[in-house]
Design an enzyme around this catalytic site. Structure first.
Site, PDB file in Angstrom:
ATOM      1  CB  SER A 184       4.907 -12.881 -57.312  1.00 45.84           C
ATOM      2  OG  SER A 184       4.363 -11.813 -56.551  1.00 45.84           O
ATOM      3  CG  HIS A 212       5.220 -16.677 -59.755  1.00 52.53           C
ATOM      4  ND1 HIS A 212       6.121 -16.107 -60.629  1.00 52.53           N
ATOM      5  CD2 HIS A 212       4.302 -15.715 -59.492  1.00 52.53           C
ATOM      6  CE1 HIS A 212       5.765 -14.858 -60.882  1.00 52.53           C
ATOM      7  NE2 HIS A 212       4.664 -14.592 -60.193  1.00 52.53           N
ATOM      8  CE  LYS A 244       4.151 -14.511 -63.803  1.00 53.63           C
ATOM      9  NZ  LYS A 244       2.964 -14.067 -64.515  1.00 53.63           N
TER      10      LYS A 244
END
Length: 388
Positions: A184, A212, A244
């Site tokens: 991240s 992610h 996300k």
């Protein structure tokens, strides 16, 4: 009059200001569907390079329509824990669609990625187990291992030799290799194929945080297993978020049916949490269709990465092929100064400082989105060059 306790709290806060580590909430209002054009409380327009909305879906009309229709049908909140009546048909439909997309037997939905990671450890990991975690893993993975009382051992970032040495030394209890899929803060991709081979050699189970990665890397955005062309069954536990690349909120764990059954019974952060709003599940289901069907969004991200990496800057890039582009500055005060200079030019790029990153590794964590255009990336490049 301040109480003695309040005086102690103020005393604890003072060093944060002195070290440039003070944090404030900053209300920002998005404008338009892309979510990257903001306006602050003073009315100043800002172009954001701080969003994890990698595919630019958070304000997409299809998500708005799906959420609105489900809100009219089911209301805003779920009103109960999933096992006590909070589960709605749209939750089940989302879980089934995610499982089919990822090629796994089942999926369990959670309120957030943090809750999901805590629940995984609480349900699966014992006190005699060894948890071998990359040093740059997300904080929720570290906290989960600690709360489970496991024997947490952190290997140097990406150092497979160090990891194998630790695996060989472990005696008693099961072995868990725990890693982010895409890290991240540094944005690099974990060497999952090598991790899987180590796990199979040392009778360990892989737990992968794909917050992610899902939607961003791999064929169809299917994450790290697809990126490395691995059979998903070789990765024991995978966690993904919906806040996300999906542009919504919530999280899920994907894997075999026995895994999901066990989590449903033992993961306290699932059993005792209120189901996340059905309107968000509907929005996430709509987002999944776009994640699967609009490859151009990932292609645009790759183009943005290449465009930005050519910039001359006042710091050093950390190598990354993902939308997370870290510009290492060093000291917290310097990172704040650079962030402020960019903001004066209408660019929102917050500084990331300790304890989120190690001391001396403060940075600008630049994140790119498919909602950005080439001209937006060029604007950032020019501003960085001017701030040298």
């Amino acid at each position: 009059m301040n109480s003695p306790q309040e005086a102690r709290w103020k005393e604890a806060l003072a060093p944060l200001r002195a070290a440039g580590l003070w944090r404030e909430l900053q209300p920002l209002q998005p404008e338009g569907d892309g979510g990257i054009r903001l306006r602050d409380a003073q009315g100043h327009a800002l172009l954001s390079f701080a969003s994890n909305d990698y595919l630019g879906l958070a304000g997409h009309p299809a998500l708005r329509v799906a959420a609105g229709a489900e809100m009219m049908l089911s209301g805003v909140g779920a009103g109960a824990a999933p096992l006590l009546g909070g589960e709605r048909p749209v939750h089940a439909a989302l879980a089934a669609a995610l499982a089919q997309w990822l090629g796994v037997e089942a999926v369990l939905l959670f309120g957030s990625g943090y809750l999901a990671n805590l629940g995984i450890f609480a349900a699966l990991v014992g006190r005699r187990d060894g948890v071998f975690a990359d040093r740059l893993n997300h904080a929720s993975l570290v906290d989960g291992a600690r709360l489970a009382g496991a024997r947490l051992q952190r290997y140097r970032h990406g150092d497979l030799n160090h990891l194998e040495t630790l695996l060989q030394r472990h005696g008693g209890g099961r072995r868990w290799i725990v890693s982010d899929g895409v890290f991240s803060m540094d944005g690099d991709i974990a060497p999952l194929a090598d991790l899987v081979r180590l796990a199979e050699r040392h009778d360990a189970t892989i737990m992968l945080d794909e917050a992610h990665a899902f939607g961003v890397i791999g064929a169809g955005g299917r994450g790290s297993a697809a990126h490395w062309q691995l059979d998903p069954a070789r990765v024991g536990v995978r966690m993904g978020t919906l806040g996300k690349a999906f542009g919504v909120y919530g999280a899920f764990v994907a894997g075999s049916q026995p895994l999901i059954d066990l989590l449903r019974h033992r993961a306290r952060s699932f059993v005792y949490h209120t189901a996340f709003p059905p309107m968000l599940a509907a929005a996430a289901l709509a987002a999944l269709g776009l994640v699967q069907g609009e490859e151009w969004r990932r292609e645009r991200l790759r183009s943005h990465v290449a465009r930005l990496r050519g910039a001359a800057t006042p710091g050093s890039w950390i190598a990354s092929d993902t939308p997370i582009q870290p510009l290492l500055v060093g000291e917290a005060g310097h990172s704040l100064a650079l962030s402020r200079a960019l903001r004066e030019q209408g660019l929102y790029v917050p500084a990331v400082r300790p304890p989120t990153v190690p001391m001396g590794a403060a940075r600008l964590r630049i994140t790119l989105s498919a909602a950005h255009g080439p001209e937006d990336v060029d604007r950032l490049r020019l501003a960085l060059e001017q701030c040298r």
